[in-house]
Design a protein around this motif. Structure first.
Motif, PDB file in Angstrom:
ATOM      1  N   MET A   1     -46.248  32.095  56.820  1.00 17.34           N
ATOM      2  CA  MET A   1     -47.313  31.259  57.346  1.00 17.34           C
ATOM      3  C   MET A   1     -47.125  29.818  56.846  1.00 17.34           C
ATOM      4  O   MET A   1     -47.851  29.371  55.956  1.00 17.34           O
ATOM      5  N   PRO A   2     -46.128  29.110  57.426  1.00 15.28           N
ATOM      6  CA  PRO A   2     -45.923  27.713  57.033  1.00 15.28           C
ATOM      7  C   PRO A   2     -47.167  26.890  57.375  1.00 15.28           C
ATOM      8  O   PRO A   2     -47.691  26.965  58.482  1.00 15.28           O
ATOM      9  N   GLY A   3     -47.657  26.121  56.410  1.00 15.88           N
ATOM     10  CA  GLY A   3     -48.908  25.372  56.604  1.00 15.88           C
ATOM     11  C   GLY A   3     -50.110  26.137  56.068  1.00 15.88           C
ATOM     12  O   GLY A   3     -51.240  25.669  56.177  1.00 15.88           O
ATOM     13  N   GLY A   4     -49.873  27.303  55.459  1.00 19.42           N
ATOM     14  CA  GLY A   4     -50.965  28.155  54.983  1.00 19.42           C
ATOM     15  C   GLY A   4     -51.786  27.537  53.866  1.00 19.42           C
ATOM     16  O   GLY A   4     -52.909  27.964  53.620  1.00 19.42           O
ATOM     17  N   THR A   5     -51.241  26.543  53.178  1.00 20.51           N
ATOM     18  CA  THR A   5     -52.020  25.887  52.114  1.00 20.51           C
ATOM     19  C   THR A   5     -53.006  24.867  52.678  1.00 20.51           C
ATOM     20  O   THR A   5     -53.851  24.360  51.942  1.00 20.51           O
ATOM     21  N   GLY A   6     -52.902  24.549  53.963  1.00 19.06           N
ATOM     22  CA  GLY A   6     -53.688  23.460  54.543  1.00 19.06           C
ATOM     23  C   GLY A   6     -55.120  23.861  54.854  1.00 19.06           C
ATOM     24  O   GLY A   6     -55.532  25.020  54.699  1.00 19.06           O
ATOM     25  N   ASN A   7     -55.884  22.882  55.302  1.00 17.67           N
ATOM     26  CA  ASN A   7     -57.317  23.078  55.609  1.00 17.67           C
ATOM     27  C   ASN A   7     -57.529  24.156  56.669  1.00 17.67           C
ATOM     28  O   ASN A   7     -58.431  24.985  56.563  1.00 17.67           O
ATOM     29  N   GLY A   9     -54.890  26.161  57.771  1.00 18.27           N
ATOM     30  CA  GLY A   9     -54.045  27.291  57.367  1.00 18.27           C
ATOM     31  C   GLY A   9     -54.789  28.280  56.493  1.00 18.27           C
ATOM     32  O   GLY A   9     -54.614  29.501  56.618  1.00 18.27           O
ATOM     33  N   GLU A  10     -55.632  27.779  55.603  1.00 22.99           N
ATOM     34  CA  GLU A  10     -56.395  28.665  54.703  1.00 22.99           C
ATOM     35  C   GLU A  10     -57.153  29.737  55.495  1.00 22.99           C
ATOM     36  O   GLU A  10     -57.142  30.919  55.128  1.00 22.99           O
ATOM     37  N   GLY A  11     -57.801  29.321  56.579  1.00 24.56           N
ATOM     38  CA  GLY A  11     -58.585  30.281  57.378  1.00 24.56           C
ATOM     39  C   GLY A  11     -57.684  31.285  58.085  1.00 24.56           C
ATOM     40  O   GLY A  11     -58.051  32.459  58.252  1.00 24.56           O
ATOM     41  N   ILE A  12     -56.503  30.827  58.482  1.00 20.42           N
ATOM     42  CA  ILE A  12     -55.565  31.729  59.172  1.00 20.42           C
ATOM     43  C   ILE A  12     -55.018  32.760  58.179  1.00 20.42           C
ATOM     44  O   ILE A  12     -54.932  33.954  58.482  1.00 20.42           O
TER      45      ILE A  12
END
Ligand SMILES: NC(=O)c1ccc[n+]([C@@H]2O[C@H](COP(=O)([O-])OP(=O)(O)OC[C@H]3O[C@@H](n4cnc5c(N)ncnc54)[C@H](OP(=O)(O)O)[C@@H]3O)[C@@H](O)[C@H]2O)c1
Length: 230
Positions: A1-7, A9-12
């Motif tokens: 999940m590239p981008g998973g640390t983002g605003n 991405g967290e929800g995904i």
């Protein structure tokens, strides 16, 4: 999940963990990975795999995809949510650094991930790219974000054409999202967790293929979830 640390991405990440998946989140920053872990319910946390690893070059993205498959045996779904918002300059005021950071690097990362991940996805898997309305509609003083977004939407369409149905590739086209950095907003806007709900629904719906799914409001989300789950 590239981008998973983002605003967003967290929800995904949270939604896929709730759905029972093992979720691998790569990041350039151990600090952002640790922050993500603090935001996730500890009961789900044992299936959150944090990897300090970049994917900003073809070589890095390939190494990452190979490692995920080697460590976990397969890769079912990918939901890249890469790059954030930027604004403040008309196109003619954009510096070479702005261009490099907000167009070249984010576009290269997205493309590097797509070329490394898509051919390694499980045959029944899916690839769901996250994009924002700015990809379709130019916002004043945010032109390079719109240009990047438009390139990503066309990359998704080109992937769909090249794949010819061999993998499911879709994109979510999002309006403004309520998230940890912007906890308040219009009640019709989706939250990051609702984006996650939509991403899981796409992953689980074999009939959703080569689509751009517009999610500007909670009502649109409701309609799309009903369609995808039918
Ligand atoms: N926030 C919104 O309201 C909203 C609305 C509509 C659409 N979207 C879309 O959602 C996606 C994510 O947005 P966001 O708000 O979650 O962004 P964000 O909080 O800034 O997160 C950006 C994510 O992208 C990763 N990333 C990897 N390479 C990057 C690079 N070169 N430059 C910047 N980030 C990079 C970051 O990973 P590291 O951990 O390595 O930094 C981070 O996980 C974007 O496609 C955006 O267009 C967001």
């Amino acid at each position: 999940m590239p981008g998973g640390t983002g605003n967003v991405g967290e929800g995904i990440v949270r939604a896929f963990l709730h759905a029972g998946a093992t979720v691998v989140v790569p990041s350039r920053s151990q600090e952002r990975l640790d922050h993500l872990a603090e935001l996730i319910d500890p009961q789900l946390g044992n299936r959150l795999i944090r990897l300090q690893a970049g994917y900003g070059t073809f070589a890095e993205a390939t190494e990452l995809a190979e490692k995920i498959v080697a460590d976990h045996g397969r890769m079912d779904h990918a939901v890249p949510s890469i790059g954030g918002w930027w604004m403040g300059k008309a196109l003619w005021q954009v510096s070479e650094n702005d261009w490099q950071q907000h167009f070249v690097e984010t576009t290269t990362s997205h493309f590097a991930v797509a070329r490394a991940f898509v051919p390694r996805l499980d045959a029944a898997g899916s690839y769901t790219l996250i994009a924002g309305f700015a990809a379709r509609e130019p916002y004043p003083q945010a032109g390079i974000i719109s240009m990047h977004g438009a390139a990503m939407l066309m990359m998704r369409e080109a992937l769909s054409v090249d794949l010819g149905g061999r993998r499911r590739v879709n994109n979510l086209l999002l309006g403004p999202i309520i998230n940890r950095s912007r906890p308040n907003g219009d009640p019709s806007w989706l939250t990051a967790d609702q984006v996650g709900e939509a991403a899981v629904a796409v992953a689980l719906a074999p009939s959703v293929q080569d689509e751009s799914i517009t999610l500007g409001t909670v009502e649109e989300l409701r309609n799309e979830l009903a369609r995808m789950r039918a």
